[in-house]
Design a protein around this motif. Structure first.
Motif, short mmCIF file in Angstrom:
data_model
loop_
_atom_site.label_atom_id
_atom_site.label_comp_id
_atom_site.label_asym_id
_atom_site.label_seq_id
_atom_site.Cartn_x
_atom_site.Cartn_y
_atom_site.Cartn_z
N ALA A 1 -41.69 -60.80 -5.24
CA ALA A 1 -41.66 -59.34 -5.25
C ALA A 1 -43.00 -58.77 -5.73
CB ALA A 1 -40.53 -58.84 -6.15
N ASP A 2 -43.80 -59.60 -6.39
CA ASP A 2 -45.08 -59.12 -6.93
C ASP A 2 -46.13 -59.09 -5.83
OD1 ASP A 2 -47.07 -58.33 -8.61
OD2 ASP A 2 -47.40 -60.35 -9.44
N THR A 3 -46.09 -58.04 -5.02
CA THR A 3 -46.92 -58.03 -3.81
C THR A 3 -48.41 -57.90 -4.10
OG1 THR A 3 -46.16 -55.74 -3.62
CG2 THR A 3 -45.27 -57.31 -2.04
N ASN A 4 -48.79 -57.22 -5.19
CA ASN A 4 -50.23 -57.10 -5.47
C ASN A 4 -50.72 -58.17 -6.45
OD1 ASN A 4 -49.18 -56.13 -7.82
ND2 ASN A 4 -49.99 -54.06 -7.60
N GLY A 5 -49.82 -59.10 -6.82
CA GLY A 5 -50.23 -60.27 -7.59
C GLY A 5 -50.74 -60.00 -8.99
N ASP A 6 -50.31 -58.93 -9.63
CA ASP A 6 -50.79 -58.66 -10.98
C ASP A 6 -49.87 -59.24 -12.05
OD1 ASP A 6 -48.64 -57.01 -10.78
OD2 ASP A 6 -49.67 -55.15 -11.28
N GLY A 7 -48.91 -60.04 -11.63
CA GLY A 7 -48.03 -60.69 -12.60
C GLY A 7 -46.90 -59.80 -13.07
N GLN A 8 -46.85 -58.60 -12.59
CA GLN A 8 -45.78 -57.69 -12.97
C GLN A 8 -45.02 -57.25 -11.72
OE1 GLN A 8 -45.22 -56.43 -16.21
NE2 GLN A 8 -46.76 -57.88 -16.97
N VAL A 9 -43.73 -57.13 -11.88
CA VAL A 9 -42.95 -56.56 -10.78
C VAL A 9 -42.63 -55.12 -11.14
CG1 VAL A 9 -40.85 -56.70 -9.43
CG2 VAL A 9 -41.98 -58.79 -10.16
N GLU B 1 -41.61 -50.02 -7.87
CA GLU B 1 -41.78 -49.92 -6.41
C GLU B 1 -41.69 -51.30 -5.77
OE1 GLU B 1 -45.02 -48.23 -8.01
OE2 GLU B 1 -43.31 -47.07 -8.71
N GLU B 2 -42.32 -52.27 -6.41
CA GLU B 2 -42.31 -53.62 -5.86
C GLU B 2 -40.90 -54.18 -5.83
OE1 GLU B 2 -46.71 -55.45 -6.85
OE2 GLU B 2 -45.18 -55.48 -8.39
N GLU B 3 -40.18 -53.92 -6.89
CA GLU B 3 -38.80 -54.39 -6.97
C GLU B 3 -37.96 -53.75 -5.86
OE1 GLU B 3 -36.99 -53.94 -10.79
OE2 GLU B 3 -35.00 -54.34 -9.99
CA LIG Z 1 -47.25 -56.19 -9.07
#
Ligand SMILES: [Ca+2]
Length: 106
Positions: free
Chosen positions: A12-20, A23-25
């Motif tokens: 779900a972490d589409t931009n890969g910043d380690g956080q969901v 919006e990503e969720e």
């Molecule tokens: Ca993210």
């Protein structure tokens, strides 16, 4: 979802910043939901097609009888000629359907 967030590579972490993020969720859940709906629709389509093919198979002899009763000699002959091909094709569809069903269960 807190455990999955820590992994950093959660799908779900589409931009890969380690956080969901929220919006990503939401995007992820929407995607999953669509995926399930697609699978559901595909199963329905396959099932309908199989029933349709089986129905045709069962009605086939009646079509031959009807054609002969109606005096449609040409139609009766054509149906008779088509029968082997038709039955093999339907058997193939039905076998493929139940084959994939059985494989998915394993
Ligand atoms: Ca993210």
């Amino acid at each position: 979802m807190s455990e999955e967030v820590k992994e950093g590579f959660h799908p779900a972490d589409t931009n890969g910043d380690g956080q969901v993020s929220k919006e990503e969720e939401q995007m992820y859940l929407e995607f999953k939901r669509k995926e399930l709906e697609d699978q559901d629709a595909m199963r329905d389509a396959q099932r309908n097609m199989t029933w349709f093919a089986l129905g045709g198979l069962l009605l086939y002899p009646f079509a031959v009888v009807l054609a002969s009763l109606a005096g449609l000699d040409q139609a009766q002959e054509t149906l008779g000629d088509m029968a082997p091909t038709y039955f093999v094709a339907v058997a193939g569809i039905v076998a493929a359907f139940f084959g994939t069903q059985a494989m998915k269960k394993k």
